[in-house]
Motif scaffolding. Structure first.
Motif, mmCIF file in Angstrom:
data_model
loop_
_atom_site.group_PDB
_atom_site.id
_atom_site.type_symbol
_atom_site.label_atom_id
_atom_site.label_comp_id
_atom_site.label_asym_id
_atom_site.label_seq_id
_atom_site.Cartn_x
_atom_site.Cartn_y
_atom_site.Cartn_z
ATOM 1 N N ILE A 4 0.856 -1.285 0.157
ATOM 2 C CA ILE A 4 0.061 -0.039 0.027
ATOM 3 C C ILE A 4 1.001 1.278 0.283
ATOM 4 C CG2 ILE A 4 -1.509 1.396 1.521
ATOM 5 C CD1 ILE A 4 -3.035 -1.432 1.834
ATOM 6 N N PRO A 5 1.864 1.337 0.830
ATOM 7 C CA PRO A 5 2.570 2.589 0.758
ATOM 8 C C PRO A 5 3.309 2.831 -0.589
ATOM 9 C CG PRO A 5 3.219 1.324 2.790
ATOM 10 C CD PRO A 5 2.189 0.483 1.714
ATOM 11 N N TYR A 6 3.784 1.737 -1.134
ATOM 12 C CA TYR A 6 4.270 1.912 -2.484
ATOM 13 C C TYR A 6 3.380 2.485 -3.571
ATOM 14 C CZ TYR A 6 8.369 -0.438 -0.470
ATOM 15 O OH TYR A 6 9.436 -0.625 0.363
ATOM 16 N N LEU A 7 2.180 1.844 -3.397
ATOM 17 C CA LEU A 7 1.158 2.368 -4.322
ATOM 18 C C LEU A 7 0.814 3.726 -4.330
ATOM 19 C CD1 LEU A 7 -1.267 -0.897 -4.412
ATOM 20 C CD2 LEU A 7 0.068 -0.180 -6.325
ATOM 21 N N MET A 8 0.467 4.180 -2.933
ATOM 22 C CA MET A 8 0.331 5.460 -2.965
ATOM 23 C C MET A 8 1.462 6.590 -3.039
ATOM 24 S SD MET A 8 -1.514 5.216 1.058
ATOM 25 C CE MET A 8 -1.978 7.092 0.972
ATOM 26 N N LEU A 9 2.496 6.133 -3.324
ATOM 27 C CA LEU A 9 3.781 6.836 -3.357
ATOM 28 C C LEU A 9 3.780 7.018 -4.853
ATOM 29 C CD1 LEU A 9 6.488 8.417 -2.681
ATOM 30 C CD2 LEU A 9 7.520 6.216 -3.070
ATOM 31 N N LEU B 294 2.525 10.359 -9.704
ATOM 32 C CA LEU B 294 1.713 10.492 -10.912
ATOM 33 C C LEU B 294 0.888 11.677 -11.167
ATOM 34 C CD1 LEU B 294 0.347 6.873 -11.900
ATOM 35 C CD2 LEU B 294 2.175 8.078 -12.860
ATOM 36 N N LEU B 295 0.248 12.051 -9.848
ATOM 37 C CA LEU B 295 -0.590 13.244 -9.705
ATOM 38 C C LEU B 295 0.282 14.592 -9.725
ATOM 39 C CD1 LEU B 295 -3.086 12.395 -6.899
ATOM 40 C CD2 LEU B 295 -3.600 12.668 -9.047
#
Length: 130
Positions: A12-17, A22-23
């Motif tokens: 999850i932390p890597y996905l959020m990063l 991307l944003l």
């Protein structure tokens, strides 16, 4: 089952990063192209003048729908000041005219006594959103 849960939680932390990265790229490209940065069809602005008080206060953060369905008199819109497109204004529509199939909008700040010349009869292309 616990092993799978731990693996998912550890990712999850890597996905959020990745999503954050991307944003940031999307915002950077929008700014470079001279557009208002958007997130999920919403532009984010901070109000810097008291022209819309007591409806919107100085310092308020506003989320603007950049793809409004229908604009009507009474809607609060955000638009680029005609002639100075780098200036973004948020005011209320008080008149909509249609001339030769083109809609022209006139706005007034809730805390203003009269409209500026550039707020009268400007084209739909100046509107950022509602």
């Amino acid at each position: 089952m616990k092993k799978i849960f731990k693996k998912v939680v550890s990712i999850i932390p890597y996905l959020m990063l990745l999503v954050s990265f991307l944003l940031i790229i999307q915002v950077a490209f929008a700014i470079k192209k001279g557009e208002s940065p958007t997130l999920f069809g919403r532009a984010i602005f901070v109000v810097v003048s008291p022209s819309m008080e007591d409806t919107i206060m100085v310092g308020d953060m506003i989320f603007v729908d950049t793809k409004p369905d229908n604009l009507v008199v009474g809607d609060i819109i955000t638009f680029r000041q005609p002639g100075q497109e780098n200036i973004i204004i948020t005011h209320r529509i008080f008149d909509i005219k249609e001339i030769d199939g083109e809609k022209l909008y006139s706005t007034l700040g809730d805390n203003n006594f009269e409209s500026f010349d550039w707020e009268l009869d400007f084209e739909e292309g100046n509107i950022v959103g509602k």
